[in-house]
Motif scaffolding. Structure first.
Motif, PDB file in Angstrom:
ATOM      1  N   GLY A  55       0.829  -1.198   0.000  1.00 35.76           N
ATOM      2  CA  GLY A  55       0.000   0.000   0.000  1.00 35.76           C
ATOM      3  C   GLY A  55       0.867   1.253   0.000  1.00 35.76           C
ATOM      4  O   GLY A  55       0.533   2.266  -0.614  1.00 35.76           O
ATOM      5  N   LYS A  56       2.000   1.184   0.714  1.00 33.32           N
ATOM      6  CA  LYS A  56       2.880   2.357   0.796  1.00 33.32           C
ATOM      7  C   LYS A  56       3.435   2.709  -0.591  1.00 33.32           C
ATOM      8  O   LYS A  56       3.539   3.875  -0.947  1.00 33.32           O
ATOM      9  CB  LYS A  56       4.017   2.099   1.788  1.00 33.32           C
ATOM     10  CG  LYS A  56       3.541   2.032   3.232  1.00 33.32           C
ATOM     11  CD  LYS A  56       4.666   1.856   4.225  1.00 33.32           C
ATOM     12  CE  LYS A  56       5.170   0.433   4.361  1.00 33.32           C
ATOM     13  NZ  LYS A  56       4.211  -0.542   4.871  1.00 33.32           N
ATOM     14  N   CYS A  57       3.775   1.685  -1.379  1.00 32.32           N
ATOM     15  CA  CYS A  57       4.288   1.959  -2.730  1.00 32.32           C
ATOM     16  C   CYS A  57       3.171   2.505  -3.623  1.00 32.32           C
ATOM     17  O   CYS A  57       3.407   3.390  -4.457  1.00 32.32           O
ATOM     18  CB  CYS A  57       4.883   0.689  -3.351  1.00 32.32           C
ATOM     19  SG  CYS A  57       6.393   0.201  -2.527  1.00 32.32           S
ATOM     20  N   ALA A  58       1.965   1.971  -3.451  1.00 36.05           N
ATOM     21  CA  ALA A  58       0.826   2.485  -4.225  1.00 36.05           C
ATOM     22  C   ALA A  58       0.601   3.960  -3.870  1.00 36.05           C
ATOM     23  O   ALA A  58       0.399   4.807  -4.739  1.00 36.05           O
ATOM     24  CB  ALA A  58      -0.419   1.653  -3.921  1.00 36.05           C
ATOM     25  N   LEU A  59       0.697   4.271  -2.570  1.00 34.23           N
ATOM     26  CA  LEU A  59       0.529   5.642  -2.109  1.00 34.23           C
ATOM     27  C   LEU A  59       1.627   6.533  -2.698  1.00 34.23           C
ATOM     28  O   LEU A  59       1.383   7.665  -3.124  1.00 34.23           O
ATOM     29  CB  LEU A  59       0.589   5.664  -0.576  1.00 34.23           C
ATOM     30  CG  LEU A  59       0.323   6.983   0.127  1.00 34.23           C
ATOM     31  CD1 LEU A  59      -1.089   7.483  -0.145  1.00 34.23           C
ATOM     32  CD2 LEU A  59       0.525   6.825   1.646  1.00 34.23           C
ATOM     33  N   LEU A 205       7.878   0.467  -9.655  1.00 37.85           N
ATOM     34  CA  LEU A 205       7.334  -0.320  -8.537  1.00 37.85           C
ATOM     35  C   LEU A 205       5.970  -0.909  -8.900  1.00 37.85           C
ATOM     36  O   LEU A 205       5.455  -1.793  -8.208  1.00 37.85           O
ATOM     37  CB  LEU A 205       7.150   0.572  -7.297  1.00 37.85           C
ATOM     38  CG  LEU A 205       8.398   1.219  -6.730  1.00 37.85           C
ATOM     39  CD1 LEU A 205       8.037   2.154  -5.590  1.00 37.85           C
ATOM     40  CD2 LEU A 205       9.367   0.141  -6.258  1.00 37.85           C
ATOM     41  N   ALA A 206       5.363  -0.403  -9.972  1.00 38.03           N
ATOM     42  CA  ALA A 206       4.015  -0.841 -10.332  1.00 38.03           C
ATOM     43  C   ALA A 206       4.061  -2.186 -11.058  1.00 38.03           C
ATOM     44  O   ALA A 206       5.071  -2.561 -11.648  1.00 38.03           O
ATOM     45  CB  ALA A 206       3.365   0.202 -11.223  1.00 38.03           C
ATOM     46  N   GLY A 207       2.944  -2.898 -11.010  1.00 39.58           N
ATOM     47  CA  GLY A 207       2.798  -4.123 -11.792  1.00 39.58           C
ATOM     48  C   GLY A 207       3.064  -5.382 -10.986  1.00 39.58           C
ATOM     49  O   GLY A 207       3.146  -5.351  -9.754  1.00 39.58           O
ATOM     50  N   THR A 261       9.571  -3.002   1.054  1.00 44.62           N
ATOM     51  CA  THR A 261       8.384  -3.381   0.259  1.00 44.62           C
ATOM     52  C   THR A 261       8.441  -2.812  -1.157  1.00 44.62           C
ATOM     53  O   THR A 261       7.461  -2.903  -1.897  1.00 44.62           O
ATOM     54  CB  THR A 261       7.077  -2.868   0.925  1.00 44.62           C
ATOM     55  OG1 THR A 261       7.060  -1.425   0.885  1.00 44.62           O
ATOM     56  CG2 THR A 261       6.933  -3.342   2.357  1.00 44.62           C
ATOM     57  N   LYS A 262       9.585  -2.206  -1.510  1.00 45.82           N
ATOM     58  CA  LYS A 262       9.640  -1.527  -2.809  1.00 45.82           C
ATOM     59  C   LYS A 262       9.944  -2.489  -3.952  1.00 45.82           C
ATOM     60  O   LYS A 262      11.002  -2.439  -4.569  1.00 45.82           O
ATOM     61  CB  LYS A 262      10.652  -0.378  -2.742  1.00 45.82           C
ATOM     62  CG  LYS A 262      10.090   0.794  -1.948  1.00 45.82           C
ATOM     63  CD  LYS A 262      11.129   1.822  -1.650  1.00 45.82           C
ATOM     64  CE  LYS A 262      11.136   2.948  -2.609  1.00 45.82           C
ATOM     65  NZ  LYS A 262      12.085   4.000  -2.221  1.00 45.82           N
ATOM     66  N   VAL A 263       8.998  -3.346  -4.213  1.00 48.16           N
ATOM     67  CA  VAL A 263       9.073  -4.270  -5.358  1.00 48.16           C
ATOM     68  C   VAL A 263       7.647  -4.420  -5.905  1.00 48.16           C
ATOM     69  O   VAL A 263       6.685  -4.214  -5.171  1.00 48.16           O
ATOM     70  CB  VAL A 263       9.595  -5.679  -4.947  1.00 48.16           C
ATOM     71  CG1 VAL A 263      11.088  -5.690  -4.759  1.00 48.16           C
ATOM     72  CG2 VAL A 263       8.884  -6.190  -3.702  1.00 48.16           C
ATOM     73  N   PRO A 264       7.500  -4.781  -7.171  1.00 50.54           N
ATOM     74  CA  PRO A 264       6.148  -4.997  -7.697  1.00 50.54           C
ATOM     75  C   PRO A 264       5.445  -6.146  -6.959  1.00 50.54           C
ATOM     76  O   PRO A 264       6.081  -6.889  -6.208  1.00 50.54           O
ATOM     77  CB  PRO A 264       6.394  -5.368  -9.165  1.00 50.54           C
ATOM     78  CG  PRO A 264       7.753  -4.850  -9.476  1.00 50.54           C
ATOM     79  CD  PRO A 264       8.529  -4.927  -8.201  1.00 50.54           C
TER      80      PRO A 264
END
Ligand SMILES: Cc1ncc(COP(=O)(O)O)c(C=O)c1O
Length: 392
Positions: A55-59, A205-207, A261-264
């Protein structure tokens, strides 16, 4: 014994085996058939969304699209410490607004913290329920031209009668899939505003990861080990928590937890979400929530955070408030309830500021109990009966 998290092994044993192609929301004659996998469920409510590992990466990607360095973002004070890490990374200043005991924003406080550098305001649907005051926040955002971020990390499958799928209420929104599904990672960024959706440029980071990785294998091994250990009565606590905890970065600082958590999204999570049945998950979580509610709704020493479970809500947990959190946690542990805990770990800046006294108190007093889909409701009822018998 009630486990803290849903089990991948149990899911795979009971999964109906449907594949994404079989799980459409409509059938040939045009009549509605409910989605049989989570991806189809999300597609039903959201036009534009992307997967992330957390969620943090999505944010992070959502805010990068709508704010510029030097701006500030209004967030509730009652929030886990690591959630603002993406803001720091983007050169954004988190400004915490106070909340009431009801979890609603103190609007006067929120407004007093805004200025002409305010770019966005974040609302939080705590525990899978729409945040009280969600509408007021959306209206304020509209009036002031702030981007409204609908943080729905807790309620991936919650569909509110007024708002629809939570997470799709703001201009952008996020949800954490791993908090609801038997997986170790996975989140969604919703771009609900068509203009934002059109210009959105995802980072790397997406996908979804291209292939299964060692982390997927490690998660499967841990799940299998956890299930095996549940059938073993004699086990030292340290070994149990080592094997059953899902978060490898548990003890590190907020920055470290974000960085890790910084991975797809993993292939494993993608596999599960295209096969897990959302209708069944919601029904089971609701049944377990109501079973706890039958125990706690009339106790003098413990107060449920929510009086009711509105239709369509998929609770993340069963939250209660008590001045004697430690005592309640000891009692639950004694009856084999794993994974109950106070929530959340607040940021130091919040803890050091007396203006957030309500958030401090809530963080001390709110205890969350597991309601996940792999708890047999009869087990909750049995534990409930035992607790009632022993303490009256
Ligand atoms: C309210 C809220 N928002 C965002 C997040 C971040 O989600 P994730 O852990 O998937 O990064 C959390 C995590 O606990 C949360 O509680």
């Amino acid at each position: 014994m009630i486990r803290a998290q849903p089990s991948l092994l149990e899911w795979s044993a009971t999964n109906n085996g449907s594949t994404p192609d079989e799980s459409t929301a409509t059938v040939d004659d045009g009549s509605y058939s409910p989605p049989t996998d989570v991806e189809a469920f999300l597609r039903q409510y959201a036009d534009t969304y992307r997967y992330y590992g957390s969620g943090k990466c999505a944010l992070r990607d959502g805010l990068a699209a709508v704010c510029s360095p030097g701006q500030n973002v209004l967030v509730p004070a009652y929030l886990p410490d690591a959630v603002v890490e993406p803001l720091f990374e983007l050169g954004l200043e988190p400004r915490r607004y106070a909340i009431y005991d009801t979890l609603a924003p103190v609007i006067a406080d929120l407004e007093s913290r805004a200025d002409d550098r305010t770019g966005a305001v974040v609302s939080v649907n705590y525990f899978g329920f729409p945040q009280p005051g969600l509408k007021a926040i959306a209206e304020l955002a509209d009036e002031n031209d702030w981007v409204h971020v609908d943080d729905n990390a807790h309620g991936a499958l919650s569909v509110d009668e007024t708002h629809g799928l939570l997470g799709t209420v703001g201009d952008i929104g996020i949800t954490s899939l791993w908090k609801t599904l038997p997986v170790g990672d996975g989140a969604v960024l919703y771009c609900n505003d068509p203009e934002i959706a059109d210009t959105f440029e995802p980072s790397d980071l997406a996908g979804v990861a291209d292939s299964f990785t060692r982390s997927d294998l490690a998660f499967v091994c841990k799940s299998v080990a956890g299930d095996l250990l549940d059938s073993t009565a004699v086990l030292n606590d340290a070994a149990r928590s080592l094997i059953t905890s899902r978060s490898p970065q548990r003890e590190s600082d907020p920055r470290g937890r974000y960085e890790s958590t910084k991975v797809p999204m993993s292939r494993l999570s993608s596999f599960v979400l295209t096969r897990a049945n959302p209708i069944e998950i919601v029904a089971r979580r609701r049944a377990n929530y109501l079973a706890w509610h039958a125990l706690f709704h009339s106790r003098p020493d413990v107060t449920p955070v929510f009086d009711e479970l509105p239709p369509g809500i998929c609770p993340q947990v069963y939250p209660v408030r008590t001045a004697e959190a430690k005592k309640l946690l000891r009692l639950l542990e004694r009856y084999g309830v794993d994974g109950a805990h106070t929530w959340p770990r607040l940021a130091t800046a919040v803890l050091e500021d007396e203006a957030y006294e309500t958030a401090h108190r809530l963080a001390r007093e709110i205890v969350v109990l597991p309601v996940h889909q792999h708890i047999d409701t009869d087990t909750v009822v049995a534990i409930r009966d035992e607790i009632e018998r022993s303490i009256g």
